[in-house]
Design a protein around this motif. Structure first.
Motif, PDB file in Angstrom:
ATOM      1  N   PRO A 162      18.355  74.022  58.179  1.00 47.10           N
ATOM      2  CA  PRO A 162      17.531  72.850  58.493  1.00 47.10           C
ATOM      3  C   PRO A 162      17.218  71.983  57.267  1.00 47.10           C
ATOM      4  O   PRO A 162      17.254  70.754  57.345  1.00 47.10           O
ATOM      5  CB  PRO A 162      16.253  73.460  59.078  1.00 47.10           C
ATOM      6  CG  PRO A 162      16.700  74.753  59.665  1.00 47.10           C
ATOM      7  CD  PRO A 162      17.756  75.258  58.717  1.00 47.10           C
ATOM      8  N   SER A 163      16.927  72.613  56.115  1.00 48.08           N
ATOM      9  CA  SER A 163      16.662  71.851  54.884  1.00 48.08           C
ATOM     10  C   SER A 163      17.902  71.080  54.453  1.00 48.08           C
ATOM     11  O   SER A 163      17.828  69.921  54.037  1.00 48.08           O
ATOM     12  CB  SER A 163      16.219  72.788  53.763  1.00 48.08           C
ATOM     13  OG  SER A 163      15.003  73.415  54.067  1.00 48.08           O
ATOM     14  N   LEU A 164      19.045  71.740  54.556  1.00 41.96           N
ATOM     15  CA  LEU A 164      20.315  71.123  54.191  1.00 41.96           C
ATOM     16  C   LEU A 164      20.648  69.968  55.133  1.00 41.96           C
ATOM     17  O   LEU A 164      21.062  68.882  54.687  1.00 41.96           O
ATOM     18  CB  LEU A 164      21.408  72.189  54.218  1.00 41.96           C
ATOM     19  CG  LEU A 164      22.787  71.882  53.638  1.00 41.96           C
ATOM     20  CD1 LEU A 164      22.694  71.272  52.256  1.00 41.96           C
ATOM     21  CD2 LEU A 164      23.631  73.147  53.613  1.00 41.96           C
ATOM     22  N   ASP A 165      20.448  70.164  56.417  1.00 44.50           N
ATOM     23  CA  ASP A 165      20.709  69.106  57.404  1.00 44.50           C
ATOM     24  C   ASP A 165      19.885  67.855  57.125  1.00 44.50           C
ATOM     25  O   ASP A 165      20.390  66.727  57.175  1.00 44.50           O
ATOM     26  CB  ASP A 165      20.381  69.610  58.820  1.00 44.50           C
ATOM     27  CG  ASP A 165      21.450  70.525  59.389  1.00 44.50           C
ATOM     28  OD1 ASP A 165      22.582  70.515  58.863  1.00 44.50           O
ATOM     29  OD2 ASP A 165      21.156  71.256  60.351  1.00 44.50           O
ATOM     30  N   SER A 211      29.227  72.547  51.842  1.00 41.95           N
ATOM     31  CA  SER A 211      28.399  73.746  51.646  1.00 41.95           C
ATOM     32  C   SER A 211      27.849  74.248  52.971  1.00 41.95           C
ATOM     33  O   SER A 211      27.807  75.454  53.218  1.00 41.95           O
ATOM     34  CB  SER A 211      27.247  73.440  50.683  1.00 41.95           C
ATOM     35  OG  SER A 211      27.684  73.485  49.350  1.00 41.95           O
ATOM     36  N   ARG A 212      27.417  73.316  53.809  1.00 39.79           N
ATOM     37  CA  ARG A 212      26.879  73.704  55.121  1.00 39.79           C
ATOM     38  C   ARG A 212      27.944  74.423  55.952  1.00 39.79           C
ATOM     39  O   ARG A 212      27.651  75.439  56.604  1.00 39.79           O
ATOM     40  CB  ARG A 212      26.372  72.469  55.867  1.00 39.79           C
ATOM     41  CG  ARG A 212      25.791  72.771  57.244  1.00 39.79           C
ATOM     42  CD  ARG A 212      25.222  71.514  57.880  1.00 39.79           C
ATOM     43  NE  ARG A 212      26.236  70.496  58.087  1.00 39.79           N
ATOM     44  CZ  ARG A 212      25.974  69.246  58.496  1.00 39.79           C
ATOM     45  NH1 ARG A 212      24.727  68.876  58.714  1.00 39.79           N
ATOM     46  NH2 ARG A 212      26.943  68.375  58.665  1.00 39.79           N
ATOM     47  N   LYS A 213      29.154  73.925  55.910  1.00 41.07           N
ATOM     48  CA  LYS A 213      30.240  74.561  56.666  1.00 41.07           C
ATOM     49  C   LYS A 213      30.498  75.975  56.156  1.00 41.07           C
ATOM     50  O   LYS A 213      30.668  76.918  56.942  1.00 41.07           O
ATOM     51  CB  LYS A 213      31.508  73.711  56.554  1.00 41.07           C
ATOM     52  CG  LYS A 213      32.665  74.243  57.383  1.00 41.07           C
ATOM     53  CD  LYS A 213      33.864  73.304  57.302  1.00 41.07           C
ATOM     54  CE  LYS A 213      35.023  73.844  58.151  1.00 41.07           C
ATOM     55  NZ  LYS A 213      36.201  72.948  58.072  1.00 41.07           N
ATOM     56  N   LEU A 376      16.103  77.543  47.304  1.00 37.76           N
ATOM     57  CA  LEU A 376      16.986  76.438  47.672  1.00 37.76           C
ATOM     58  C   LEU A 376      16.416  75.647  48.843  1.00 37.76           C
ATOM     59  O   LEU A 376      16.416  74.403  48.837  1.00 37.76           O
ATOM     60  CB  LEU A 376      18.379  76.960  48.036  1.00 37.76           C
ATOM     61  CG  LEU A 376      19.319  77.298  46.884  1.00 37.76           C
ATOM     62  CD1 LEU A 376      20.560  78.005  47.405  1.00 37.76           C
ATOM     63  CD2 LEU A 376      19.710  76.049  46.093  1.00 37.76           C
ATOM     64  N   SER A 377      15.910  76.342  49.847  1.00 33.31           N
ATOM     65  CA  SER A 377      15.340  75.669  51.025  1.00 33.31           C
ATOM     66  C   SER A 377      14.156  74.800  50.624  1.00 33.31           C
ATOM     67  O   SER A 377      14.070  73.612  50.994  1.00 33.31           O
ATOM     68  CB  SER A 377      14.898  76.700  52.069  1.00 33.31           C
ATOM     69  OG  SER A 377      15.975  77.501  52.486  1.00 33.31           O
TER      70      SER A 377
END
Length: 463
Positions: A162-165, A211-213, A376-377
């Motif tokens: 969610p943070s990355l999105d 990175s998300r993938k 990271l989050s």
């Protein structure tokens, strides 16, 4: 006189004094006494994952006829109360302990058993035992690796992704906002050909999408749970259906699809999956470090730096220089990235602790994985809210750098030749004139040709 500060608890090694009101017992206290190393405790998410395993295990064992329904109900209630956060102070064991995590497994077993007995006081026919009931059909050797997979999966799903999105979404917005802002590209810290600020931000976005993938791909191996292998992977002292059924129960409790590992010997003897996750966290950290470094360089100044970006002011930057504002959010992110990269090395060394049928650095691996995911989050959320969402660009400064750049002669090379273009660039550097001024002065091209060829907009995509 009776000591009201402690009580006596017994285990297979004898008697131990335990804090009077503590829910844990002798084995936990032995671990507290044995490992006063760092005062670093497991993240509560890791403890909660072990509790989820215990809750799922007692439900499965009751269905299989190994635990009576009355005991099961009180154990489930005890687990629910722990998961509600009411007893977070009952898990005092240092992370630098036995390499299998047995001390923490027994800490959880003891707390659940004692809390179950308190809840069932006057109602239970038989006292609930930490090993015979709570740990039935389990070993630390399959429980702790399973807890790693469960806790890491939950934290990636509920926090990191969610943070990355949200950060990707914010960068996408800035990419569009800055798409008409022409600026100089830079290679080797030297001027290069023009591009748009939106194109630069598109690179940041794409790095995070990749990175998300990679992180989403980790769920495939994380979903394969070691639970059911018990001591060495053979499944001794557990039901043949236990591994399959507890994976199903954990899936129901976490809303994540888990399955019994197809090979318990691999799942318990090594930490291949943890290394995969850590490597991808490191990749994300390297990407975030690049983004943070670029932004603080582009925002350097305000008078003697690049100054193409204007970062939000979030706090005074100096205790001695009034009015100074520093890129503190970028600096915070860079430190987080350095820590995650260091954690990856620690986890890699932890992976080397796989000897015969068991990895012996499980607490180290568990802690550092969750540490990396957590920082990271949090850092991505701060980076988005306190920096990216409100970052601005100085359009005029971006344009001025283009006008004075020697790299503008790159577009001349296909027309007048590389060597001739190089001479113009060198002369422009020596005289302080622009490429455009020299080309017109030397009457190499007409005004119309110069305007067309040296138009920065014509340089930002293939012709």
């Amino acid at each position: 006189m009776k000591d009201k500060k402690t009580r006596i608890e017994k285990d297979s090694m004898g008697s131990m004094k335990v804090p009077f009101n503590a829910l844990y017992g002798a084995q936990t206290q032995r671990a507290v006494n044995n490992f006063p190393v760092s005062d670093i405790k497991f993240y509560k998410d890791f403890i909660y994952s072990i509790v989820l395993i215990k809750k799922s295990a007692v439900v499965v064992n009751s269905k299989l006829g190994h635990i009576d329904k009355e005991s099961k109900n009180f154990i489930v209630e005890a687990c629910n109360q722990i998961l509600d956060g009411k007893y977070d102070d009952q898990f005092p064991v240092d992370i630098f302990q036995t390499g299998s995590g047995t001390s923490t497994n027994m800490n959880v077993n003891e707390v659940i058993a004692n809390l179950s007995n308190l809840l069932g006081k006057g109602k239970l026919k038989n006292k609930i035992h930490p090993n015979d009931h709570v740990n039935f059909g389990q070993s630390s050797n399959d429980t702790i690796p399973t807890a790693i997979n469960v806790s890491v999966s939950l934290n990636i799903k509920n926090s990191l992704i969610p943070s990355l999105d949200k950060l990707i979404k914010s960068l996408t917005k800035k990419e569009k906002e800055f798409n008409s802002f022409l600026k100089l590209g830079r290679t080797h810290l030297q001027d290069a050909t023009p591009m748009t600020l939106g194109q630069e931000f598109s690179a940041y976005k794409e790095l995070l999408i990749k990175s998300r993938k990679r992180l989403n791909n980790c769920f495939l191996n994380l979903s394969r749970l070691p639970q059911g292998g018990t001591a060495v992977g053979t499944g001794i002292n557990t039901d043949k259906n236990f591994g399959k059924l507890i994976a199903k129960e954990l899936s129901k409790n976490t809303k994540i699809s888990f399955q019994e590992t197809p090979n318990h010997f691999e799942a318990q003897s090594a930490q291949d999956c943890s290394l995969e996750v850590s490597s991808n966290l490191k990749n994300l950290a390297v990407s975030l470090s690049k983004v943070s470094n670029d932004i603080r360089w582009l925002a350097s100044g305000p008078r003697s730096g690049l100054g193409e970006l204007i970062i939000p002011s979030v706090q005074p930057g100096s205790s001695i220089m009034p009015g100074k504002v520093n890129p503190v959010i970028c600096e915070s992110m860079l430190q987080v990235c350095a820590q995650v990269i260091a954690n990856d090395l620690s986890i890699t060394l932890g992976g080397l602790g796989s000897v015969f049928e068991l990895n012996l650095m499980l607490p180290l691996i568990a802690h550092n994985l969750l540490f990396s995911i957590n920082i990271l989050s949090n850092s991505m959320n701060l980076f988005r809210i306190k920096l990216i969402d409100d970052i601005k660009a100085d359009k005029d400064k971006c344009k001025n750098y283009i006008d004075g750049s020697l790299a503008m002669c790159t577009s001349l090379a296909p027309i007048i030749g590389y060597d001739s273009a190089s001479k113009i660039a060198y002369e422009a550097y020596q005289t302080g004139k622009t490429i455009k001024e020299l080309v017109l002065e030397k009457e190499i091209l007409s005004i119309d040709e110069v305007e067309k060829i040296l138009d920065p907009k014509s340089m930002i995509k293939p012709k």
